[in-house]
Design a protein around this motif. Structure first.
Motif, PDB file in Angstrom:
ATOM      1  N   SER A  37       0.824  -1.437   0.234  1.00 24.63           N
ATOM      2  CA  SER A  37       0.194  -0.039  -0.110  1.00 24.63           C
ATOM      3  C   SER A  37       1.405   1.185  -0.464  1.00 24.63           C
ATOM      4  CB  SER A  37      -0.925   0.097   1.356  1.00 24.63           C
ATOM      5  OG  SER A  37      -1.899   1.164   1.299  1.00 24.63           O
ATOM      6  N   ARG A  38       1.815   1.322   0.452  1.00 23.51           N
ATOM      7  CA  ARG A  38       2.672   1.737   0.568  1.00 23.51           C
ATOM      8  C   ARG A  38       3.693   2.735  -0.340  1.00 23.51           C
ATOM      9  NH1 ARG A  38       6.782   2.043   4.155  1.00 23.51           N
ATOM     10  NH2 ARG A  38       6.356   0.062   4.744  1.00 23.51           N
ATOM     11  N   PHE A  39       3.896   1.563  -1.198  1.00 21.91           N
ATOM     12  CA  PHE A  39       5.021   1.205  -2.409  1.00 21.91           C
ATOM     13  C   PHE A  39       4.557   0.513  -2.916  1.00 21.91           C
ATOM     14  CE2 PHE A  39       9.793  -0.038  -4.033  1.00 21.91           C
ATOM     15  CZ  PHE A  39       9.411   1.001  -4.409  1.00 21.91           C
ATOM     16  N   PRO A  40       3.459   0.556  -3.723  1.00 22.17           N
ATOM     17  CA  PRO A  40       2.790  -0.350  -4.734  1.00 22.17           C
ATOM     18  C   PRO A  40       4.122  -0.776  -6.020  1.00 22.17           C
ATOM     19  CG  PRO A  40       1.706   1.926  -4.898  1.00 22.17           C
ATOM     20  CD  PRO A  40       2.919   1.923  -3.647  1.00 22.17           C
ATOM     21  N   ALA A  41       5.075  -0.432  -6.258  1.00 24.49           N
ATOM     22  CA  ALA A  41       6.533  -1.729  -6.787  1.00 24.49           C
ATOM     23  C   ALA A  41       6.501  -2.605  -6.499  1.00 24.49           C
ATOM     24  CB  ALA A  41       7.096  -0.519  -7.299  1.00 24.49           C
ATOM     25  N   PHE A  42       6.360  -2.317  -5.149  1.00 22.92           N
ATOM     26  CA  PHE A  42       6.849  -3.565  -3.990  1.00 22.92           C
ATOM     27  C   PHE A  42       6.110  -4.595  -5.032  1.00 22.92           C
ATOM     28  CE2 PHE A  42       7.688  -6.953  -0.647  1.00 22.92           C
ATOM     29  CZ  PHE A  42       8.429  -6.551  -0.554  1.00 22.92           C
ATOM     30  N   ALA A  43       4.827  -4.972  -5.312  1.00 24.87           N
ATOM     31  CA  ALA A  43       4.101  -6.092  -5.456  1.00 24.87           C
ATOM     32  C   ALA A  43       4.834  -6.689  -7.024  1.00 24.87           C
ATOM     33  CB  ALA A  43       2.509  -5.529  -5.611  1.00 24.87           C
ATOM     34  N   TYR A  44       4.879  -5.495  -7.848  1.00 31.70           N
ATOM     35  CA  TYR A  44       6.112  -6.437  -9.012  1.00 31.70           C
ATOM     36  C   TYR A  44       7.560  -6.448  -9.497  1.00 31.70           C
ATOM     37  CZ  TYR A  44       1.273  -3.880 -10.289  1.00 31.70           C
ATOM     38  OH  TYR A  44      -0.166  -3.391 -10.437  1.00 31.70           O
ATOM     39  N   TYR A  45       7.782  -6.828  -7.466  1.00 36.49           N
ATOM     40  CA  TYR A  45       9.170  -6.996  -7.661  1.00 36.49           C
ATOM     41  C   TYR A  45       9.411  -9.202  -8.290  1.00 36.49           C
ATOM     42  CZ  TYR A  45      10.696  -2.456  -6.212  1.00 36.49           C
ATOM     43  OH  TYR A  45      11.382  -1.381  -6.106  1.00 36.49           O
ATOM     44  N   SER A  46       9.824  -9.355  -9.181  1.00 41.32           N
ATOM     45  CA  SER A  46       9.638 -10.843  -8.576  1.00 41.32           C
ATOM     46  C   SER A  46      10.556 -11.345  -7.849  1.00 41.32           C
ATOM     47  CB  SER A  46      10.478 -11.407 -10.284  1.00 41.32           C
ATOM     48  OG  SER A  46      11.897 -11.125 -10.272  1.00 41.32           O
ATOM     49  N   LEU A  47      10.445 -12.603  -7.678  1.00 43.12           N
ATOM     50  CA  LEU A  47      10.608 -13.419  -6.112  1.00 43.12           C
ATOM     51  C   LEU A  47      12.339 -14.014  -6.925  1.00 43.12           C
ATOM     52  CD1 LEU A  47      11.340 -15.096  -4.065  1.00 43.12           C
ATOM     53  CD2 LEU A  47      10.190 -16.938  -4.777  1.00 43.12           C
ATOM     54  N   GLU A  48      12.654 -14.322  -8.173  1.00 43.67           N
ATOM     55  CA  GLU A  48      14.047 -14.521  -8.161  1.00 43.67           C
ATOM     56  C   GLU A  48      15.018 -13.848  -8.943  1.00 43.67           C
ATOM     57  OE1 GLU A  48      15.123 -17.791  -7.767  1.00 43.67           O
ATOM     58  OE2 GLU A  48      13.136 -18.370  -7.320  1.00 43.67           O
ATOM     59  N   LYS A  98      14.500  -9.925  -7.786  1.00 39.56           N
ATOM     60  CA  LYS A  98      15.004  -8.893  -7.127  1.00 39.56           C
ATOM     61  C   LYS A  98      14.758  -9.507  -5.702  1.00 39.56           C
ATOM     62  CE  LYS A  98      14.120  -5.712 -10.318  1.00 39.56           C
ATOM     63  NZ  LYS A  98      15.254  -3.809 -10.622  1.00 39.56           N
ATOM     64  N   ILE A  99      13.547  -9.582  -5.736  1.00 33.17           N
ATOM     65  CA  ILE A  99      13.630 -10.330  -4.074  1.00 33.17           C
ATOM     66  C   ILE A  99      14.885 -11.156  -2.964  1.00 33.17           C
ATOM     67  CG2 ILE A  99      11.905 -10.810  -1.796  1.00 33.17           C
ATOM     68  CD1 ILE A  99       9.903  -9.357  -3.720  1.00 33.17           C
ATOM     69  N   LYS A 100      14.051 -12.324  -3.911  1.00 31.29           N
ATOM     70  CA  LYS A 100      15.460 -13.492  -3.453  1.00 31.29           C
ATOM     71  C   LYS A 100      16.959 -12.614  -3.250  1.00 31.29           C
ATOM     72  CE  LYS A 100      15.970 -18.427  -3.728  1.00 31.29           C
ATOM     73  NZ  LYS A 100      15.549 -19.508  -4.043  1.00 31.29           N
ATOM     74  N   PRO A 101      17.452 -12.470  -4.738  1.00 31.41           N
ATOM     75  CA  PRO A 101      18.804 -11.923  -4.314  1.00 31.41           C
ATOM     76  C   PRO A 101      19.031 -11.352  -3.047  1.00 31.41           C
ATOM     77  CG  PRO A 101      17.821 -11.694  -6.360  1.00 31.41           C
ATOM     78  CD  PRO A 101      17.112 -11.824  -5.705  1.00 31.41           C
ATOM     79  N   ILE A 102      18.160 -10.097  -3.031  1.00 32.68           N
ATOM     80  CA  ILE A 102      18.942  -8.842  -1.819  1.00 32.68           C
ATOM     81  C   ILE A 102      18.247  -9.614  -0.451  1.00 32.68           C
ATOM     82  CG2 ILE A 102      17.817  -6.753  -0.947  1.00 32.68           C
ATOM     83  CD1 ILE A 102      19.068  -5.945  -2.745  1.00 32.68           C
ATOM     84  N   VAL A 103      17.326 -10.395  -0.718  1.00 29.57           N
ATOM     85  CA  VAL A 103      17.185 -10.959   1.008  1.00 29.57           C
ATOM     86  C   VAL A 103      18.414 -11.958   1.633  1.00 29.57           C
ATOM     87  CG1 VAL A 103      16.309 -13.164   1.883  1.00 29.57           C
ATOM     88  CG2 VAL A 103      14.766 -10.876   1.033  1.00 29.57           C
ATOM     89  N   GLU A 104      18.749 -12.766   0.475  1.00 31.82           N
ATOM     90  CA  GLU A 104      20.001 -13.523   0.727  1.00 31.82           C
ATOM     91  C   GLU A 104      21.440 -13.041   0.724  1.00 31.82           C
ATOM     92  OE1 GLU A 104      20.450 -16.489  -2.938  1.00 31.82           O
ATOM     93  OE2 GLU A 104      18.751 -17.442  -2.100  1.00 31.82           O
ATOM     94  N   PHE A 105      21.229 -11.320  -0.340  1.00 32.87           N
ATOM     95  CA  PHE A 105      22.872 -11.139   0.376  1.00 32.87           C
ATOM     96  C   PHE A 105      22.925 -10.582   2.035  1.00 32.87           C
ATOM     97  CE2 PHE A 105      24.342  -6.175   0.043  1.00 32.87           C
ATOM     98  CZ  PHE A 105      25.810  -6.453  -0.262  1.00 32.87           C
ATOM     99  N   LEU A 106      21.521 -10.555   2.378  1.00 33.29           N
ATOM    100  CA  LEU A 106      21.575  -9.299   3.679  1.00 33.29           C
ATOM    101  C   LEU A 106      21.539 -10.330   5.159  1.00 33.29           C
ATOM    102  CD1 LEU A 106      18.189  -7.290   3.002  1.00 33.29           C
ATOM    103  CD2 LEU A 106      20.475  -6.423   3.377  1.00 33.29           C
TER     104      LEU A 106
END
Length: 480
Positions: free
Chosen positions: A209-220, A222-230
């Motif tokens: 709701s705060r950042f609608p673009a988040f809904a369109y980030y792909s798992l493989e 966008k999201i997963k690479p960043i999370v694994e990096f962290l």
């Protein structure tokens, strides 16, 4: 019904207008046969300006102009080009609010059928953005992205344009994307992945709701690479939700082109690479600021006399200092403390978070409190230099209750100048119980001995003082 405009800005010209945003220029007129727009305005019940009928082309052009103004404003405040553009793109409600304000301010121009120039739009919106920055400080970006949820209660703002319906539609579509189940009855893969880290669906919907673009980030991608990096940096799995809630934009930033180079740059400035997990957890937005913004902060620290070694420690312990404006926050605060005789470099090293406080709201009330109690300005300066966190405490919830109890203790006021750390200890769990033991033993200890020692060391000092008193047949003693 108003006459057709004889001049209008169209989307095709928006790109050009943005390129010359900072250069005043005359209004460009076009033949009536090429462009036409009609509008009808009326006043709202509260006297505000509202649009009943307005050409979609004109509204779209004005929105583009407002976005350009906002993006430029954010870039001047230190955000990188990528983050500033992304923030603007994800802030439709705030853009609509700017358009509504623009219409209200220039109502008479629209009523006579005259559209605003780019320069006029900038001159109308920039001072308003500056006023919001002055009022909300480093949380301005969050306010823009979460408009109108973070606005202070009771403070009037211009009504949101009817275009917020479109923005809400985009947000609802994004929320629907993360909450709808597929043919197999499962939520989207990236949502399931995040839920495995402890983010429930409602919090994921809140981020979206705060950042609608988040809904369109792909798992493989966008999201997963960043999370694994962290995780590789040492961030605990349980901390991932907090980081993503604070700064979901991290998932949209390139690892190779943005995050890793930014971290390398900060390490060159002295950020402890072993502390990245703590740094990012404290302030994940530090990775979204431009080098120019970081360098301006570092140059200010050097100017104040902070050593290179201390700068690295400051950025590691208090990364959010990068978010403070040098000219509007850091420098005025430094001058305020200098007026009190404080060594600013020492204070920055010991308690950099003090420089994020408001002079009027946080600093002056505490200073004036101690002045009213009989301390001189130099003594207050000594107190803050020895214990910078003094100004981070609530006056009514912390300082005043502890001061009132201090008056019942057998100490002179000068003892607080020597040991202002007194205000950092719990009144009920440390100060009162320790002082009660001292009074019961009928001995006298320095204030720092009463509070700063561990329980075992305090017990040893107290017993030794009692033993000495009994052996000397002396009712009181002072151990220096």
């Amino acid at each position: 019904m108003m006459k057709a405009f004889t001049a209008i800005r169209c989307p095709q010209l928006t790109y050009l207008s943005r390129q010359f945003l900072s250069v005043p220029r005359p209004w460009l007129s076009f033949p009536r046969k090429l462009f036409s727009c009609q509008a009808l305005f009326d006043s709202g019940i509260d006297g505000s300006f509202s649009a009943r009928v307005l050409s979609p082309t004109l509204l779209a052009a004005e929105k583009e102009e407002a976005k350009a103004v906002l993006t430029l404003f954010l870039k001047k405040r230190g955000l990188s080009n990528v983050v500033a553009a992304r923030t603007t793109k994800s802030s439709d409600l705030f853009i609509d609010h700017l358009i509504s304000r623009l219409h209200s301010v220039h109502k008479s121009r629209y009523l006579v059928g005259r559209e605003l120039t780019t320069l006029e739009i900038r001159e109308a919106l920039t001072p308003y953005l500056e006023s919001l920055l002055e009022e909300h400080g480093s949380v301005l970006v969050d306010l823009v992205e979460n408009f109108p949820n973070l606005l202070s209660k009771g403070k009037p703002v211009s009504p949101v344009s009817p275009l917020d319906i479109t923005a809400n539609s985009k947000k609802l579509k994004a929320i629907s994307r993360v909450s709808e189940t597929g043919p197999a009855g499962q939520l989207p893969p990236h949502v399931l992945y995040l839920m495995d880290f402890g983010l429930d669906l409602e919090r994921i919907k809140g981020i979206t709701s705060r950042f609608p673009a988040f809904a369109y980030y792909s798992l493989e991608g966008k999201i997963k690479p960043i999370v694994e990096f962290l995780l590789d940096l040492g961030i605990r799995k349980s901390e991932i939700p907090t980081i993503l809630v604070k700064r979901p934009q991290l998932c949209g930033i390139s690892l190779s082109e943005n995050l890793i180079p930014t971290m390398a740059f900060l390490e060159e400035l002295g950020v402890d690479k072993k502390q990245w997990a703590k740094v990012i957890y404290r302030f994940p937005a530090v990775l979204t600021y431009s080098r120019q913004k970081v360098e301006s902060t570092v140059n200010f620290l050097y100017e104040m006399g902070v050593s290179a070694e201390s700068i690295g420690k400051i950025l590691t312990r208090c990364p959010n200092i990068v978010s403070y404006s040098v000219e509007e926050k850091l420098r005025p605060t430094a001058e305020y403390f200098r007026m009190m005789g404080v060594d600013v470099a020492v204070l920055l090293h010991r308690c950099p978070q003090t420089f994020g406080l408001s002079i009027e709201t946080n600093l002056k009330p505490v200073t004036e409190f101690f002045l009213e109690k009989g301390y001189c300005i130099e003594e207050v300066g000594t107190m803050v230099q020895r214990y910078g966190a003094l100004y981070t405490f609530s006056l009514s919830g912390n300082v005043i209750p502890k001061w009132e109890f201090f008056l019942t203790m057998d100490y002179s006021k000068e003892e607080l100048v020597k040991f202002p750390q007194y205000f950092g200890y719990s009144l009920e769990e440390r100060i009162k119980p320790r002082y009660a033991l001292v009074k019961e033993a009928n001995v006298k200890l320095l204030l720092n001995q009463v509070l700063s020692l561990s329980y075992d060391d305090f017990d040893k000092v107290l017993k030794r003082k009692i033993k000495k008193m009994l052996s000397d047949d002396h009712p009181q003693g002072i151990e220096e």
